[in-house]
Motif scaffolding. Structure first.
Motif, PDB file in Angstrom:
ATOM      1  N   ALA A  84       5.684   6.022   9.012  1.00  0.00           N
ATOM      2  CA  ALA A  84       6.571   7.187   9.011  1.00  0.00           C
ATOM      3  C   ALA A  84       7.748   6.956   8.065  1.00  0.00           C
ATOM      4  N   SER A  85       8.327   5.755   8.140  1.00  0.00           N
ATOM      5  CA  SER A  85       9.461   5.429   7.283  1.00  0.00           C
ATOM      6  C   SER A  85       9.061   5.479   5.804  1.00  0.00           C
ATOM      7  N   CYS A  86       7.867   4.943   5.493  1.00  0.00           N
ATOM      8  CA  CYS A  86       7.391   4.937   4.100  1.00  0.00           C
ATOM      9  C   CYS A  86       7.190   6.352   3.581  1.00  0.00           C
ATOM     10  N   ILE A  87       6.625   7.227   4.430  1.00  0.00           N
ATOM     11  CA  ILE A  87       6.378   8.602   4.007  1.00  0.00           C
ATOM     12  C   ILE A  87       7.702   9.324   3.767  1.00  0.00           C
ATOM     13  N   LEU A  88       8.659   9.124   4.679  1.00  0.00           N
ATOM     14  CA  LEU A  88       9.945   9.806   4.547  1.00  0.00           C
ATOM     15  C   LEU A  88      10.749   9.292   3.354  1.00  0.00           C
ATOM     16  N   SER A  89      10.634   7.990   3.069  1.00  0.00           N
ATOM     17  CA  SER A  89      11.444   7.396   1.995  1.00  0.00           C
ATOM     18  C   SER A  89      10.676   7.234   0.688  1.00  0.00           C
ATOM     19  N   LYS A  90       9.345   7.549   0.723  1.00  0.00           N
ATOM     20  CA  LYS A  90       8.485   7.389  -0.461  1.00  0.00           C
ATOM     21  C   LYS A  90       8.457   5.934  -0.947  1.00  0.00           C
ATOM     22  N   LYS A  91       8.450   4.983  -0.009  1.00  0.00           N
ATOM     23  CA  LYS A  91       8.357   3.567  -0.360  1.00  0.00           C
ATOM     24  C   LYS A  91       6.999   3.005   0.056  1.00  0.00           C
ATOM     25  N   LYS A  92       6.721   1.770  -0.336  1.00  0.00           N
ATOM     26  CA  LYS A  92       5.438   1.139  -0.027  1.00  0.00           C
ATOM     27  C   LYS A  92       5.442   0.555   1.382  1.00  0.00           C
ATOM     28  N   ALA A 120       4.165  -4.220   5.559  1.00  0.00           N
ATOM     29  CA  ALA A 120       3.576  -5.145   6.536  1.00  0.00           C
ATOM     30  C   ALA A 120       2.055  -5.083   6.437  1.00  0.00           C
ATOM     31  N   ILE A 121       1.395  -5.597   7.458  1.00  0.00           N
ATOM     32  CA  ILE A 121      -0.072  -5.553   7.533  1.00  0.00           C
ATOM     33  C   ILE A 121      -0.435  -4.922   8.869  1.00  0.00           C
ATOM     34  N   SER A 122      -1.413  -4.037   8.866  1.00  0.00           N
ATOM     35  CA  SER A 122      -1.899  -3.474  10.131  1.00  0.00           C
ATOM     36  C   SER A 122      -3.382  -3.782  10.261  1.00  0.00           C
ATOM     37  N   GLN A 123      -3.784  -4.131  11.493  1.00  0.00           N
ATOM     38  CA  GLN A 123      -5.153  -4.583  11.733  1.00  0.00           C
ATOM     39  C   GLN A 123      -5.600  -4.147  13.120  1.00  0.00           C
ATOM     40  N   ALA A 124      -6.844  -3.685  13.219  1.00  0.00           N
ATOM     41  CA  ALA A 124      -7.378  -3.267  14.518  1.00  0.00           C
ATOM     42  C   ALA A 124      -7.602  -4.492  15.404  1.00  0.00           C
ATOM     43  N   GLU A 125      -6.973  -4.491  16.589  1.00  0.00           N
ATOM     44  CA  GLU A 125      -7.154  -5.586  17.544  1.00  0.00           C
ATOM     45  C   GLU A 125      -8.489  -5.480  18.266  1.00  0.00           C
ATOM     46  N   VAL A 126      -8.900  -4.253  18.530  1.00  0.00           N
ATOM     47  CA  VAL A 126     -10.180  -3.941  19.172  1.00  0.00           C
ATOM     48  C   VAL A 126     -10.739  -2.720  18.448  1.00  0.00           C
ATOM     49  N   ASP A 127     -11.962  -2.317  18.764  1.00  0.00           N
ATOM     50  CA  ASP A 127     -12.473  -1.065  18.213  1.00  0.00           C
ATOM     51  C   ASP A 127     -11.495   0.052  18.567  1.00  0.00           C
ATOM     52  N   THR A 128     -11.056   0.804  17.558  1.00  0.00           N
ATOM     53  CA  THR A 128      -9.950   1.745  17.754  1.00  0.00           C
ATOM     54  C   THR A 128     -10.282   3.111  17.157  1.00  0.00           C
ATOM     55  N   GLU A 129      -9.933   4.177  17.893  1.00  0.00           N
ATOM     56  CA  GLU A 129     -10.129   5.545  17.408  1.00  0.00           C
ATOM     57  C   GLU A 129      -8.770   6.137  17.024  1.00  0.00           C
ATOM     58  N   ASP A 186       0.837  -1.203   0.000  1.00  0.00           N
ATOM     59  CA  ASP A 186       0.000   0.000   0.000  1.00  0.00           C
ATOM     60  C   ASP A 186       0.877   1.261   0.000  1.00  0.00           C
ATOM     61  N   SER A 187       0.347   2.323  -0.609  1.00  0.00           N
ATOM     62  CA  SER A 187       1.008   3.621  -0.513  1.00  0.00           C
ATOM     63  C   SER A 187       0.674   4.252   0.834  1.00  0.00           C
ATOM     64  N   CYS A 188       1.591   5.050   1.356  1.00  0.00           N
ATOM     65  CA  CYS A 188       1.377   5.687   2.658  1.00  0.00           C
ATOM     66  C   CYS A 188       1.017   7.150   2.414  1.00  0.00           C
ATOM     67  N   SER A 189      -0.255   7.419   2.248  1.00  0.00           N
ATOM     68  CA  SER A 189      -0.702   8.784   1.949  1.00  0.00           C
ATOM     69  C   SER A 189      -1.169   9.523   3.201  1.00  0.00           C
ATOM     70  N   ASN A 190      -1.278   8.800   4.326  1.00  0.00           N
ATOM     71  CA  ASN A 190      -1.721   9.413   5.577  1.00  0.00           C
ATOM     72  C   ASN A 190      -0.902   8.892   6.742  1.00  0.00           C
ATOM     73  N   PHE A 191      -0.958   9.643   7.863  1.00  0.00           N
ATOM     74  CA  PHE A 191      -0.238   9.249   9.068  1.00  0.00           C
ATOM     75  C   PHE A 191      -1.210   9.356  10.240  1.00  0.00           C
ATOM     76  N   SER A 192      -1.368   8.269  10.987  1.00  0.00           N
ATOM     77  CA  SER A 192      -2.408   8.224  12.028  1.00  0.00           C
ATOM     78  C   SER A 192      -1.812   8.122  13.428  1.00  0.00           C
ATOM     79  N   PHE A 193      -2.589   8.615  14.386  1.00  0.00           N
ATOM     80  CA  PHE A 193      -2.240   8.562  15.804  1.00  0.00           C
ATOM     81  C   PHE A 193      -3.386   7.873  16.542  1.00  0.00           C
ATOM     82  N   VAL A 194      -3.058   6.930  17.396  1.00  0.00           N
ATOM     83  CA  VAL A 194      -4.093   6.185  18.122  1.00  0.00           C
ATOM     84  C   VAL A 194      -4.563   6.995  19.331  1.00  0.00           C
TER      85      VAL A 194
END
Length: 226
Positions: free
Chosen positions: A89-97, A100-109, A49-57
């Motif tokens: 963060a690394s993908c955004i800084l280096s413009k790479k894909k 890995a895989i990220s998945q919500a373990e519980v309902d997450t905001e 996936d492309s990293c077009s956004n950066f999220s904070f939990v």
């Protein structure tokens, strides 16, 4: 942009590094961010996936993991309140894909800002540079620890260490499936189940559906020293 009203106090509770800054501080962050509620089990990003956004939990938990060619799953780390993803963060800084895989373990905001905003703030503001490079440094140390555990420590000791670290204070109970534990310590579910049964036969733990209870933590600690 923030469609869910998050107060500055709530934001600063999760992201204290923004406190005290008028530029790219809490107020500007809230004006640029988008609130999302991610249901338990949802895949957020996959490899490539492309990293077009950066999220904070804000609340909840996100697991970041890899799946090997043989199908084995290895957990890299969890993102909890106040955390953000080193790989994004690394993908955004280096413009790479995303690798890995990220998945919500519980309902997450989460609160999310566009990648270009992150890059602008990292370029302009020292507190944002400190945050991002601190994040890279800390998570890199975590990943190196995981690699060292997998390579140099026996599976039984990794499992004992995991049980002792993850037992709820006062209850000595671990609410994890065998598959989830196997993923977290980098081995197969069959190996985890076999070792847990051995521990149960030795009266170190008891097993029930989706939970493990430690009976003798001192004996488990002794196993780590051998």
């Amino acid at each position: 942009m923030n469609r869910q009203k998050i107060s500055q106090a709530e934001l600063l509770n999760a992201l204290p590094f923004l406190e005290g800054y008028s530029k790219a501080g809490a107020e500007e962050f809230l004006s640029q961010s988008v609130y999302s509620r991610i249901p338990k089990g949802k895949i957020i990003s996959t490899e490539g996936d492309s990293c077009s956004n950066f999220s904070f939990v804000l609340n909840g938990s996100i697991k970041v993991y890899k799946i090997a060619d043989n199908g084995r799953e290895i957990t890299l780390y969890y993102l909890n309140k106040g955390d953000s993803c080193i790989l994004t963060a690394s993908c955004i800084l280096s413009k790479k894909k995303f690798p890995a895989i990220s998945q919500a373990e519980v309902d997450t905001e989460v609160l999310t800002i566009p990648a270009e905003i992150l890059l602008e703030w990292v370029d302009k503001y020292e507190h944002w540079r400190s945050y991002v490079f601190g994040l890279l440094s800390n998570r890199l140390a975590d990943i190196i620890t995981i690699v060292e555990e997998i390579i140099f420590r026996n599976v039984d000791k990794r499992l004992v260490n995991y049980l002792l670290k993850n037992a709820k204070p006062g209850h000595k109970e671990i609410l994890k499936t065998h598959y989830a534990i196997a993923s977290d310590i980098g081995t197969s579910r069959e190996v985890v189940s076999r070792l847990l049964k051995e521990f149960e036969d030795s009266n170190l733990i008891t097993l029930s559906r989706k939970s493990i209870t430690i009976l003798d933590s001192k004996a488990l600690e002794e196993k780590l020293k051998k």
